[in-house]
Design a protein around this motif. Structure first.
Motif, PDB file in Angstrom:
ATOM      1  N   TYR A   1     -90.317 -25.890  -2.512  1.00 22.90           N
ATOM      2  CA  TYR A   1     -90.098 -26.016  -3.954  1.00 22.90           C
ATOM      3  C   TYR A   1     -91.354 -25.583  -4.709  1.00 22.90           C
ATOM      4  N   VAL A   2     -91.162 -25.248  -5.985  1.00 19.79           N
ATOM      5  CA  VAL A   2     -92.315 -24.912  -6.824  1.00 19.79           C
ATOM      6  C   VAL A   2     -92.143 -25.630  -8.168  1.00 19.79           C
ATOM      7  N   CYS A   3     -93.262 -26.086  -8.737  1.00 20.44           N
ATOM      8  CA  CYS A   3     -93.185 -26.847  -9.992  1.00 20.44           C
ATOM      9  C   CYS A   3     -93.090 -25.925 -11.212  1.00 20.44           C
ATOM     10  N   VAL A   4     -92.347 -26.405 -12.206  1.00 22.96           N
ATOM     11  CA  VAL A   4     -92.215 -25.686 -13.479  1.00 22.96           C
ATOM     12  C   VAL A   4     -93.033 -26.458 -14.518  1.00 22.96           C
ATOM     13  N   VAL A   5     -93.940 -25.747 -15.205  1.00 22.23           N
ATOM     14  CA  VAL A   5     -94.773 -26.395 -16.224  1.00 22.23           C
ATOM     15  C   VAL A   5     -94.686 -25.606 -17.527  1.00 22.23           C
ATOM     16  N   ASP A   6     -95.070 -26.261 -18.647  1.00 18.70           N
ATOM     17  CA  ASP A   6     -95.123 -25.523 -19.915  1.00 18.70           C
ATOM     18  C   ASP A   6     -96.505 -24.886 -20.062  1.00 18.70           C
ATOM     19  N   ASN A   7     -96.755 -24.259 -21.221  1.00 19.32           N
ATOM     20  CA  ASN A   7     -98.020 -23.528 -21.406  1.00 19.32           C
ATOM     21  C   ASN A   7     -99.247 -24.412 -21.321  1.00 19.32           C
ATOM     22  N   GLU A   8     -99.064 -25.713 -21.554  1.00 15.98           N
ATOM     23  CA  GLU A   8    -100.224 -26.618 -21.493  1.00 15.98           C
ATOM     24  C   GLU A   8    -100.329 -27.355 -20.154  1.00 15.98           C
ATOM     25  N   GLY A   9     -99.434 -27.026 -19.251  1.00 12.46           N
ATOM     26  CA  GLY A   9     -99.512 -27.647 -17.918  1.00 12.46           C
ATOM     27  C   GLY A   9     -98.688 -28.927 -17.790  1.00 12.46           C
ATOM     28  N   PHE A  10     -97.912 -29.264 -18.839  1.00 15.76           N
ATOM     29  CA  PHE A  10     -97.061 -30.457 -18.734  1.00 15.76           C
ATOM     30  C   PHE A  10     -95.889 -30.156 -17.802  1.00 15.76           C
ATOM     31  N   PHE A  11     -95.594 -31.140 -16.928  1.00 15.29           N
ATOM     32  CA  PHE A  11     -94.570 -30.983 -15.901  1.00 15.29           C
ATOM     33  C   PHE A  11     -93.168 -30.952 -16.523  1.00 15.29           C
ATOM     34  N   GLU A  12     -92.375 -29.933 -16.164  1.00 17.45           N
ATOM     35  CA  GLU A  12     -91.020 -29.836 -16.715  1.00 17.45           C
ATOM     36  C   GLU A  12     -89.920 -29.952 -15.661  1.00 17.45           C
ATOM     37  N   GLY A  13     -90.289 -29.778 -14.390  1.00 16.73           N
ATOM     38  CA  GLY A  13     -89.279 -29.889 -13.340  1.00 16.73           C
ATOM     39  C   GLY A  13     -89.674 -29.079 -12.121  1.00 16.73           C
ATOM     40  N   ILE A  14     -88.683 -28.865 -11.231  1.00 11.11           N
ATOM     41  CA  ILE A  14     -88.968 -28.062 -10.027  1.00 11.11           C
ATOM     42  C   ILE A  14     -87.856 -27.045  -9.796  1.00 11.11           C
ATOM     43  N   LEU A  15     -88.222 -25.962  -9.126  1.00 14.76           N
ATOM     44  CA  LEU A  15     -87.249 -24.991  -8.635  1.00 14.76           C
ATOM     45  C   LEU A  15     -87.263 -25.114  -7.113  1.00 14.76           C
ATOM     46  N   THR A  16     -86.073 -25.282  -6.510  1.00 17.07           N
ATOM     47  CA  THR A  16     -86.012 -25.456  -5.049  1.00 17.07           C
ATOM     48  C   THR A  16     -85.381 -24.226  -4.393  1.00 17.07           C
ATOM     49  N   ARG A  17     -85.667 -24.086  -3.100  1.00 14.86           N
ATOM     50  CA  ARG A  17     -85.039 -22.997  -2.336  1.00 14.86           C
ATOM     51  C   ARG A  17     -83.519 -23.152  -2.339  1.00 14.86           C
ATOM     52  N   ARG A  18     -83.072 -24.408  -2.251  1.00 19.16           N
ATOM     53  CA  ARG A  18     -81.628 -24.656  -2.231  1.00 19.16           C
ATOM     54  C   ARG A  18     -80.952 -24.059  -3.476  1.00 19.16           C
ATOM     55  N   ALA A  19     -81.550 -24.270  -4.650  1.00 15.65           N
ATOM     56  CA  ALA A  19     -80.968 -23.773  -5.902  1.00 15.65           C
ATOM     57  C   ALA A  19     -80.894 -22.246  -5.896  1.00 15.65           C
ATOM     58  N   ILE A  20     -81.938 -21.612  -5.375  1.00 11.68           N
ATOM     59  CA  ILE A  20     -81.966 -20.142  -5.317  1.00 11.68           C
ATOM     60  C   ILE A  20     -80.910 -19.640  -4.333  1.00 11.68           C
ATOM     61  N   LEU A  21     -80.864 -20.261  -3.135  1.00 12.77           N
ATOM     62  CA  LEU A  21     -79.926 -19.804  -2.102  1.00 12.77           C
ATOM     63  C   LEU A  21     -78.478 -19.988  -2.538  1.00 12.77           C
ATOM     64  N   LYS A  22     -78.179 -21.069  -3.282  1.00 12.56           N
ATOM     65  CA  LYS A  22     -76.812 -21.287  -3.777  1.00 12.56           C
ATOM     66  C   LYS A  22     -76.376 -20.143  -4.681  1.00 12.56           C
ATOM     67  N   GLU A  23     -77.293 -19.685  -5.530  1.00 12.02           N
ATOM     68  CA  GLU A  23     -76.961 -18.580  -6.443  1.00 12.02           C
ATOM     69  C   GLU A  23     -76.772 -17.275  -5.687  1.00 12.02           C
ATOM     70  N   VAL A  24     -77.592 -17.055  -4.649  1.00  8.13           N
ATOM     71  CA  VAL A  24     -77.464 -15.831  -3.858  1.00  8.13           C
ATOM     72  C   VAL A  24     -76.099 -15.829  -3.156  1.00  8.13           C
ATOM     73  N   LYS A  25     -75.708 -16.995  -2.619  1.00 11.06           N
ATOM     74  CA  LYS A  25     -74.410 -17.104  -1.935  1.00 11.06           C
ATOM     75  C   LYS A  25     -73.258 -16.829  -2.915  1.00 11.06           C
ATOM     76  N   LYS A  26     -73.358 -17.430  -4.097  1.00  8.05           N
ATOM     77  CA  LYS A  26     -72.318 -17.239  -5.121  1.00  8.05           C
ATOM     78  C   LYS A  26     -72.178 -15.762  -5.469  1.00  8.05           C
ATOM     79  N   ASP A  27     -73.314 -15.107  -5.597  1.00  8.89           N
ATOM     80  CA  ASP A  27     -73.323 -13.695  -5.970  1.00  8.89           C
ATOM     81  C   ASP A  27     -72.717 -12.851  -4.860  1.00  8.89           C
ATOM     82  N   TYR A  28     -72.990 -13.200  -3.600  1.00  8.22           N
ATOM     83  CA  TYR A  28     -72.478 -12.449  -2.445  1.00  8.22           C
ATOM     84  C   TYR A  28     -70.943 -12.436  -2.451  1.00  8.22           C
ATOM     85  N   TYR A  29     -70.344 -13.589  -2.775  1.00  2.33           N
ATOM     86  CA  TYR A  29     -68.880 -13.710  -2.734  1.00  2.33           C
ATOM     87  C   TYR A  29     -68.201 -13.340  -4.043  1.00  2.33           C
ATOM     88  N   ARG A  30     -68.947 -12.951  -5.022  1.00  2.00           N
ATOM     89  CA  ARG A  30     -68.380 -12.659  -6.348  1.00  2.00           C
ATOM     90  C   ARG A  30     -67.402 -11.492  -6.298  1.00  2.00           C
TER      91      ARG A  30
END
Ligand code: AMP
Length: 145
Positions: free
Chosen positions: A116-145
């Motif tokens: 996973y990688v953290c998402v921050v704003d311009n001042e470094g405040f924590f906004e959330g995370i991006l995970t491999r799972r979220a990316i892979l789900k989109e790639v799978k969806k796109d493959y079967y589109r």
């Protein structure tokens, strides 16, 4: 009619569409005892979680492996260290972070080497995370589109 995330092609997605927002992310704070961090990691089942400072800025990341490495003595785990050490003495500060407005492909590149990688704003405040799972789900969806 506005497009929902479900209908968007990969090229139209940004990290904002895929990230887990901060309120749903388990985290620990710099001055928490190591024991607390280990509890959060074991109870949540996550490999690592973000470390935030008192103002909710991203400070690092802490994993089960780092904790176990730090309490390993010559021939036993020195469990008393779990209450003596704090998160900031053990955490990894050498971590990447990304912005929520970057493209899908930039987000994908950012998590090739990490779960996973953290998402921050311009001042470094924590906004959330991006995970491999979220990316892979989109790639799978796109493959079967
Ligand atoms: P996943 O791709 O869902 O397996 O997540 C990869 C890694 O991201 C996990 O092992 C955790 O380190 C982290 N992670 C995922 N979801 C959360 C969450 N809700 N809170 C904290 N960390 C998370």
């Amino acid at each position: 009619m506005s497009m929902t995330q479900k209908d968007k092609f990969l090229e139209m997605l940004t990290v904002e569409d895929l990230m887990i927002s901060s309120e749903k992310v388990a985290h620990v704070q710099l001055n928490n005892p190591l024991e607390h961090a280990l509890l959060v990691l074991v109870k949540s089942g996550y490999f690592a979680v973000p470390v935030l400072d008192n103002s909710y800025k991203l400070a690092g990341s802490i994993s089960k492996t780092e904790i176990l490495d730090h309490i390993l003595g010559v021939d036993r785990f020195e469990v008393e260290k779990l209450s003596e050490l704090t998160v900031h003495e053990v955490m990894d500060t050498n971590i990447k972070s990304i912005r929520r407005d970057i493209t899908f492909i930039e987000g994908l590149k950012s998590i090739i080497d990490d779960p996973y990688v953290c998402v921050v704003d311009n001042e470094g405040f924590f906004e959330g995370i991006l995970t491999r799972r979220a990316i892979l789900k989109e790639v799978k969806k796109d493959y079967y589109r």
